[in-house]
Design a protein around this motif. Structure first.
Motif, PDB file in Angstrom:
ATOM      1  N   GLU A  27       0.833  -1.204   0.000  1.00 24.08           N
ATOM      2  CA  GLU A  27       0.000   0.000   0.000  1.00 24.08           C
ATOM      3  C   GLU A  27       0.869   1.256   0.000  1.00 24.08           C
ATOM      4  O   GLU A  27       0.592   2.212  -0.706  1.00 24.08           O
ATOM      5  N   GLU A  28       1.928   1.243   0.818  1.00 22.28           N
ATOM      6  CA  GLU A  28       2.852   2.377   0.858  1.00 22.28           C
ATOM      7  C   GLU A  28       3.489   2.598  -0.511  1.00 22.28           C
ATOM      8  O   GLU A  28       3.594   3.734  -0.985  1.00 22.28           O
ATOM      9  N   ILE A  30       2.334   1.609  -3.431  1.00 24.28           N
ATOM     10  CA  ILE A  30       1.312   2.055  -4.382  1.00 24.28           C
ATOM     11  C   ILE A  30       1.040   3.544  -4.204  1.00 24.28           C
ATOM     12  O   ILE A  30       0.967   4.303  -5.184  1.00 24.28           O
ATOM     13  N   THR A  31       0.897   3.985  -2.973  1.00 21.71           N
ATOM     14  CA  THR A  31       0.644   5.401  -2.690  1.00 21.71           C
ATOM     15  C   THR A  31       1.806   6.269  -3.182  1.00 21.71           C
ATOM     16  O   THR A  31       1.592   7.304  -3.824  1.00 21.71           O
ATOM     17  N   ALA A  32       3.027   5.829  -2.884  1.00 17.49           N
ATOM     18  CA  ALA A  32       4.214   6.578  -3.330  1.00 17.49           C
ATOM     19  C   ALA A  32       4.298   6.593  -4.855  1.00 17.49           C
ATOM     20  O   ALA A  32       4.628   7.629  -5.454  1.00 17.49           O
ATOM     21  N   SER A  33       3.980   5.479  -5.492  1.00 20.29           N
ATOM     22  CA  SER A  33       4.025   5.402  -6.954  1.00 20.29           C
ATOM     23  C   SER A  33       2.996   6.330  -7.585  1.00 20.29           C
ATOM     24  O   SER A  33       3.286   7.004  -8.578  1.00 20.29           O
ATOM     25  N   ARG A  34       1.793   6.348  -7.011  1.00 19.99           N
ATOM     26  CA  ARG A  34       0.754   7.243  -7.539  1.00 19.99           C
ATOM     27  C   ARG A  34       1.162   8.704  -7.388  1.00 19.99           C
ATOM     28  O   ARG A  34       0.957   9.520  -8.286  1.00 19.99           O
ATOM     29  N   ALA A  35       1.736   9.037  -6.231  1.00 20.59           N
ATOM     30  CA  ALA A  35       2.182  10.414  -6.009  1.00 20.59           C
ATOM     31  C   ALA A  35       3.266  10.793  -7.013  1.00 20.59           C
ATOM     32  O   ALA A  35       3.239  11.883  -7.594  1.00 20.59           O
TER      33      ALA A  35
END
Length: 108
Positions: A27-28, A30-35
């Motif tokens: 999840e971390e 994925i969140t970092a990748s989206r950002a």
């Protein structure tokens, strides 16, 4: 037998903990990748906008220069053509004026 069951339960608990940890880490990521993807998109949009504006400015300058060159070339040609026409018509105009002024019909 109790030891085997306890080992299995401990292994299941450890596996569940590792799975939860892996899911949290995923999840971390994925969140970092989206950002990061959003940052790249914004930066790309800005760069493309800048590139587009620069390309348009350069194209306008090229078109303006080419138009001025073409106009200057044709202006020179048109001036020469007009001068040639005027030179050729000078004799005819003189004859017409002479006929009108003199009333001489011999030249008709």
């Amino acid at each position: 037998m109790e030891e085997v069951l306890k080992s299995v339960k401990d292994a299941e608990a450890l596996a569940a903990a590792k799975k939860a940890e892996a899911e949290a880490k995923a999840e971390e990521l994925i969140t970092a990748s989206r950002a990061r993807a959003n940052e790249i998109i914004k930066k790309s949009e800005q760069e493309l906008k800048s590139f587009r504006e620069t390309a348009l400015s350069e194209a306008e300058a090229i078109v303006k220069t080419e138009a001025e060159r073409t106009l200057n070339e044709n202006k020179g040609k048109d001036t020469k053509a007009a001068d040639a026409l005027l030179k050729d018509t000078a004799g005819t105009v003189s004859q017409i004026v002479r006929r009108i002024v003199d009333g001489d019909r011999r030249h008709a």
